[in-house]
Design a protein around this motif. Structure first.
Motif, PDB file in Angstrom:
ATOM      1  N   PRO A   1       0.819  -1.228   0.000  1.00  0.00           N
ATOM      2  CA  PRO A   1       0.000   0.000   0.000  1.00  0.00           C
ATOM      3  C   PRO A   1       0.849   1.273   0.000  1.00  0.00           C
ATOM      4  CG  PRO A   1      -0.677  -1.493   1.759  1.00  0.00           C
ATOM      5  CD  PRO A   1       0.544  -2.091   1.152  1.00  0.00           C
ATOM      6  N   ASN A   2       2.080   1.179   0.483  1.00  0.00           N
ATOM      7  CA  ASN A   2       2.908   2.393   0.526  1.00  0.00           C
ATOM      8  C   ASN A   2       3.372   2.846  -0.845  1.00  0.00           C
ATOM      9  OD1 ASN A   2       2.843   2.909   3.255  1.00  0.00           O
ATOM     10  ND2 ASN A   2       4.399   1.358   3.648  1.00  0.00           N
ATOM     11  N   SER A   3       3.279   1.963  -1.833  1.00  0.00           N
ATOM     12  CA  SER A   3       3.683   2.396  -3.175  1.00  0.00           C
ATOM     13  C   SER A   3       2.569   2.125  -4.174  1.00  0.00           C
ATOM     14  CB  SER A   3       4.990   1.731  -3.588  1.00  0.00           C
ATOM     15  OG  SER A   3       4.853   0.343  -3.505  1.00  0.00           O
ATOM     16  N   THR A   4       1.335   2.335  -3.739  1.00  0.00           N
ATOM     17  CA  THR A   4       0.177   2.200  -4.621  1.00  0.00           C
ATOM     18  C   THR A   4      -0.578   3.526  -4.569  1.00  0.00           C
ATOM     19  OG1 THR A   4       0.058  -0.126  -4.047  1.00  0.00           O
ATOM     20  CG2 THR A   4      -1.902   0.820  -5.080  1.00  0.00           C
ATOM     21  N   TYR A   5      -0.844   4.108  -5.735  1.00  0.00           N
ATOM     22  CA  TYR A   5      -1.355   5.473  -5.792  1.00  0.00           C
ATOM     23  C   TYR A   5      -2.704   5.469  -6.499  1.00  0.00           C
ATOM     24  CZ  TYR A   5       3.562   5.869  -4.806  1.00  0.00           C
ATOM     25  OH  TYR A   5       4.794   5.693  -4.251  1.00  0.00           O
ATOM     26  N   ILE A   6      -3.770   5.632  -5.734  1.00  0.00           N
ATOM     27  CA  ILE A   6      -5.123   5.514  -6.281  1.00  0.00           C
ATOM     28  C   ILE A   6      -5.868   6.822  -6.023  1.00  0.00           C
ATOM     29  CG2 ILE A   6      -7.269   4.169  -6.195  1.00  0.00           C
ATOM     30  CD1 ILE A   6      -5.619   1.862  -4.955  1.00  0.00           C
ATOM     31  N   SER A   7      -6.549   7.330  -7.046  1.00  0.00           N
ATOM     32  CA  SER A   7      -7.287   8.583  -6.872  1.00  0.00           C
ATOM     33  C   SER A   7      -8.468   8.372  -5.941  1.00  0.00           C
ATOM     34  CB  SER A   7      -7.786   9.083  -8.222  1.00  0.00           C
ATOM     35  OG  SER A   7      -8.859   8.257  -8.647  1.00  0.00           O
ATOM     36  N   LEU A   8      -8.975   9.472  -5.444  1.00  0.00           N
ATOM     37  CA  LEU A   8     -10.125   9.448  -4.541  1.00  0.00           C
ATOM     38  C   LEU A   8     -11.355   8.852  -5.219  1.00  0.00           C
ATOM     39  CD1 LEU A   8     -10.142  10.651  -1.687  1.00  0.00           C
ATOM     40  CD2 LEU A   8     -11.215  12.673  -2.633  1.00  0.00           C
ATOM     41  N   GLU A   9     -11.504   9.101  -6.524  1.00  0.00           N
ATOM     42  CA  GLU A   9     -12.727   8.704  -7.230  1.00  0.00           C
ATOM     43  C   GLU A   9     -12.702   7.266  -7.720  1.00  0.00           C
ATOM     44  OE1 GLU A   9     -10.927  11.424  -8.032  1.00  0.00           O
ATOM     45  OE2 GLU A   9     -12.236  13.009  -7.278  1.00  0.00           O
ATOM     46  N   ALA A  10     -11.538   6.672  -7.865  1.00  0.00           N
ATOM     47  CA  ALA A  10     -11.435   5.361  -8.520  1.00  0.00           C
ATOM     48  C   ALA A  10     -12.246   4.291  -7.784  1.00  0.00           C
ATOM     49  CB  ALA A  10      -9.979   4.944  -8.609  1.00  0.00           C
ATOM     50  N   GLU A  11     -12.815   3.375  -8.565  1.00  0.00           N
ATOM     51  CA  GLU A  11     -13.533   2.234  -7.992  1.00  0.00           C
ATOM     52  C   GLU A  11     -12.807   0.968  -8.419  1.00  0.00           C
ATOM     53  OE1 GLU A  11     -17.635   2.333  -9.268  1.00  0.00           O
ATOM     54  OE2 GLU A  11     -17.685   4.501  -8.940  1.00  0.00           O
ATOM     55  N   ILE A  12     -12.691   0.016  -7.502  1.00  0.00           N
ATOM     56  CA  ILE A  12     -11.959  -1.222  -7.808  1.00  0.00           C
ATOM     57  C   ILE A  12     -12.745  -2.403  -7.265  1.00  0.00           C
ATOM     58  CG2 ILE A  12      -9.759  -2.441  -7.594  1.00  0.00           C
ATOM     59  CD1 ILE A  12      -8.451   0.276  -6.984  1.00  0.00           C
ATOM     60  N   GLY A  13     -12.900  -3.449  -8.097  1.00  0.00           N
ATOM     61  CA  GLY A  13     -13.698  -4.608  -7.706  1.00  0.00           C
ATOM     62  C   GLY A  13     -12.948  -5.584  -6.816  1.00  0.00           C
ATOM     63  N   GLN A  14     -13.718  -6.465  -6.204  1.00  0.00           N
ATOM     64  CA  GLN A  14     -13.184  -7.436  -5.258  1.00  0.00           C
ATOM     65  C   GLN A  14     -12.208  -8.400  -5.923  1.00  0.00           C
ATOM     66  OE1 GLN A  14     -16.330  -8.908  -2.710  1.00  0.00           O
ATOM     67  NE2 GLN A  14     -15.322 -10.894  -2.616  1.00  0.00           N
ATOM     68  N   ASP A  15     -11.234  -8.860  -5.154  1.00  0.00           N
ATOM     69  CA  ASP A  15     -10.235  -9.847  -5.578  1.00  0.00           C
ATOM     70  C   ASP A  15      -9.313  -9.358  -6.688  1.00  0.00           C
ATOM     71  OD1 ASP A  15     -10.683 -11.925  -3.742  1.00  0.00           O
ATOM     72  OD2 ASP A  15     -12.518 -12.459  -4.798  1.00  0.00           O
ATOM     73  N   THR A  16      -9.336  -8.107  -6.958  1.00  0.00           N
ATOM     74  CA  THR A  16      -8.307  -7.552  -7.848  1.00  0.00           C
ATOM     75  C   THR A  16      -7.014  -7.431  -7.038  1.00  0.00           C
ATOM     76  OG1 THR A  16      -9.718  -6.465  -9.444  1.00  0.00           O
ATOM     77  CG2 THR A  16      -7.635  -5.360  -8.990  1.00  0.00           C
ATOM     78  N   VAL A  17      -5.887  -7.740  -7.694  1.00  0.00           N
ATOM     79  CA  VAL A  17      -4.595  -7.696  -7.008  1.00  0.00           C
ATOM     80  C   VAL A  17      -3.734  -6.617  -7.662  1.00  0.00           C
ATOM     81  CG1 VAL A  17      -2.493  -8.998  -6.464  1.00  0.00           C
ATOM     82  CG2 VAL A  17      -4.728 -10.152  -6.433  1.00  0.00           C
ATOM     83  N   ILE A  18      -3.216  -5.723  -6.851  1.00  0.00           N
ATOM     84  CA  ILE A  18      -2.431  -4.605  -7.386  1.00  0.00           C
ATOM     85  C   ILE A  18      -1.014  -4.648  -6.823  1.00  0.00           C
ATOM     86  CG2 ILE A  18      -2.313  -2.086  -7.628  1.00  0.00           C
ATOM     87  CD1 ILE A  18      -5.331  -2.000  -7.400  1.00  0.00           C
ATOM     88  N   TYR A  19      -0.051  -4.794  -7.707  1.00  0.00           N
ATOM     89  CA  TYR A  19       1.369  -4.806  -7.345  1.00  0.00           C
ATOM     90  C   TYR A  19       1.879  -3.373  -7.181  1.00  0.00           C
ATOM     91  CZ  TYR A  19       1.812  -9.816  -8.055  1.00  0.00           C
ATOM     92  OH  TYR A  19       1.683 -11.167  -7.924  1.00  0.00           O
ATOM     93  N   PRO A  20       3.085  -3.205  -6.644  1.00  0.00           N
ATOM     94  CA  PRO A  20       3.593  -1.852  -6.378  1.00  0.00           C
ATOM     95  C   PRO A  20       3.713  -0.970  -7.626  1.00  0.00           C
ATOM     96  CG  PRO A  20       4.909  -3.466  -5.218  1.00  0.00           C
ATOM     97  CD  PRO A  20       3.992  -4.234  -6.115  1.00  0.00           C
ATOM     98  N   ASN A  21       3.773   0.310  -7.358  1.00  0.00           N
ATOM     99  CA  ASN A  21       4.008   1.334  -8.372  1.00  0.00           C
ATOM    100  C   ASN A  21       2.959   1.385  -9.463  1.00  0.00           C
ATOM    101  OD1 ASN A  21       6.272   2.277  -7.068  1.00  0.00           O
ATOM    102  ND2 ASN A  21       7.573   0.765  -8.064  1.00  0.00           N
TER     103      ASN A  21
END
Ligand code: UD1
Ligand code: CA
Length: 459
Positions: free
Chosen positions: A256-276
């Motif tokens: 989470p320290n290197s993941t940058y998501i806007s306030l408005e973005a929506e993301i569905g369940q079980d999606t996996v996000i790697y750094p940067n």
């Protein structure tokens, strides 16, 4: 009761050292003043007036989509003077005005609502947000007598006793409009900074035997950004809040320290996000997506089960189950179908790509409409620009485009056709046919020896 809001945003912000007005510096991709405007609206305040001064045209431009009104403070003579510049907005109104600062974007809408509620329930003339902190350096101090708030003293005007007070003024208030207008006229600039302080209104109301209240809140919400250091602290706090929300919703963030998501973005369940990964604007990402490191996705729709690696996707849509990258560049107004493949070093611009079509490597597709189940060989170029105009290319379904093909637009390639590798296609390719558009190969036997260019060892 009638309610409205004033947002102070006229200062240049000397301490941030910038040509851009302080309130336009962004936190998690959104200008600070727009965070505050949006928070006011979420708290139910529709009528919002922004006080502008330094860089007023820039501030107007950046807030244009928010449907607010403006008051101009030509010279920045202090926060009290700023509110005086909004007299035209306030006069004749009866009810509550919430005054917030454009440089404090972390305040939550629930907190603003709680402040308004307390103010109205207690029937106060003024109610302010305060916070208790160990290091109150720089902030105005809340001076109390017993429980009651007496006045606010600015840091630079504090005596030794007042400097020890740990309850600070957040710079966010509710006022009864008529009481505020009455006391603003009594402000003087006889203080350490020679400014007309809004904070002095509290003491003036108190002396007039008006009711003043305070709502202490978590310090984090009150942080005002004066420097780049505070900007970074604020960014981190908001980023943590956003990332926590997504993790609570069932999204895996590897770091989470290197993941940058806007306030408005929506993301569905079980999606996996790697750094940067940088996810910007109104992006919507579906369920079960896999975002490997290093992508930027802006204002896009990513459907369920999409895999993206180290790519840039701008204002586009990626269909369910499609894979993108590594190193793909999907430019605005592109629509990629379901189960498609956009591979390495592929650029797609303002084009539609059908379901299950594969564009696997080193290809440019611009201003094109491509059907489904097509296969693009390596190194295909849609030649969409003649130096003056852009033209469209149309490719049907089930088309096989050989490696290193040029498609000189405007041109149409019909369903089930094949294009031989190395072709430069300038005319329509009819359905289910093979197009070959290259010079025929000629082999001249013995040419090299005849020219004396090779001496064979056995001769
Ligand atoms: C202000 C408060 C202080 C409080 C702190 C909280 C005053 C006098 N002091 O101090 O008690 O603890 O906020 O963060 O209010 N602005 C104008 N016009 C002006 C001056 C300022 O519009 O003439 C705007 C600025 O753009 C900024 C906001 O008002 O958005 C606050 O001004 P700033 O100079 O940052 O006040 P602080 O010194 O932080
Ligand atoms: Ca400030």
């Amino acid at each position: 009761m009638y309610k409205c809001s004033l947002i102070l945003a006229a200062g240049q912000g000397k301490r941030i050292k910038s040509n851009t007005p302080k309130v336009l510096h962004k936190v998690c991709g959104k200008e600070m003043v727009n965070h505050v405007i949006d928070t006011m609206r979420t708290a139910g305040l529709e009528d919002v007036n922004v006080i502008i001064g330094k860089g007023s045209e820039m501030v107007k431009g950046a807030t244009a989509s928010r449907n607010v009104t403006y008051s101009l403070q030509e010279e920045q003579l202090g926060t009290g003077h700023a509110v005086l510049c909004a007299v035209d907005f306030l006069k004749g109104k009866q009810g509550t005005v919430a005054i917030f600062t454009g440089d404090a974007p972390l305040v939550r809408a629930e907190t603003a609502s709680a402040l308004i509620k307390l103010h109205e329930e207690q029937g106060n003339s003024a109610t302010l947000l305060s916070s208790i902190i160990d290091n109150p350096n720089g902030y105005g101090r809340i001076v109390r007598e017993g429980e009651a708030v007496l006045k606010i003293v600015e840091h630079k005007d504090c005596n030794e006793e007042e400097l020890k007070i740990k309850e600070i003024n957040a710079g966010m208030y509710c006022f009864d409009i008529e009481d505020l207008l009455f006391s603003l006229n009594k402000l003087s600039n006889n203080n350490a900074q020679g400014e007309y302080y809004l904070t002095d209104v509290i003491g003036i109301l108190k002396e007039d035997n008006k009711k003043v209240g305070a709502l202490p809140v978590d310090f984090e919400e009150t942080i005002g950004v004066n420097s780049r250091g505070e900007l970074a602290v604020t960014e981190k706090i908001l980023r943590d809040r956003i990332n926590k929300k997504h993790m609570d919703n069932g999204v895996t963030l590897i770091d989470p320290n290197s993941t940058y998501i806007s306030l408005e973005a929506e993301i569905g369940q079980d999606t996996v996000i790697y750094p940067n990964n940088v996810i910007e604007g109104d992006t919507v990402i579906g369920k079960d997506c896999l975002l490997y490191p290093n992508s930027r996705i802006f204002n896009s729709i990513i459907e369920d089960g999409v895999t993206i690696q180290a790519s840039v996707v701008l204002e586009s849509k990626i269909g369910e189950g499609t894979t993108v990258g590594p190193y793909a560049y999907i430019r605005p107004e592109s629509i990629i179908g379901k189960k498609a493949r956009i591979g390495d070093f592929v650029e797609i611009k303002k084009s539609t790509i059908g379901d299950k079509t594969k564009v696997s490597h080193l290809t440019y597709i611009g201003d094109a409409e491509v059907g489904s189940d097509c296969n693009f060989g390596c190194g295909t170029v849609v030649v969409n620009y003649d130096g003056t105009h852009k033209f469209k290319t149309k490719i049907g379904d089930n088309v096989f485009v050989g490696c290193n093909t040029n498609l000189v637009s405007p041109v149409e390639v019909k369903d089930y056709s094949y294009i031989a590798a190395g072709s430069t296609i300038t005319e329509e390719v009819p359905e289910a046919s093979l197009a070959i558009a290259r010079a025929r190969q000629v082999n001249i036997q013995g040419w090299v020896e005849k020219k004396g260019l090779i001496k064979r060892k056995d001769k």
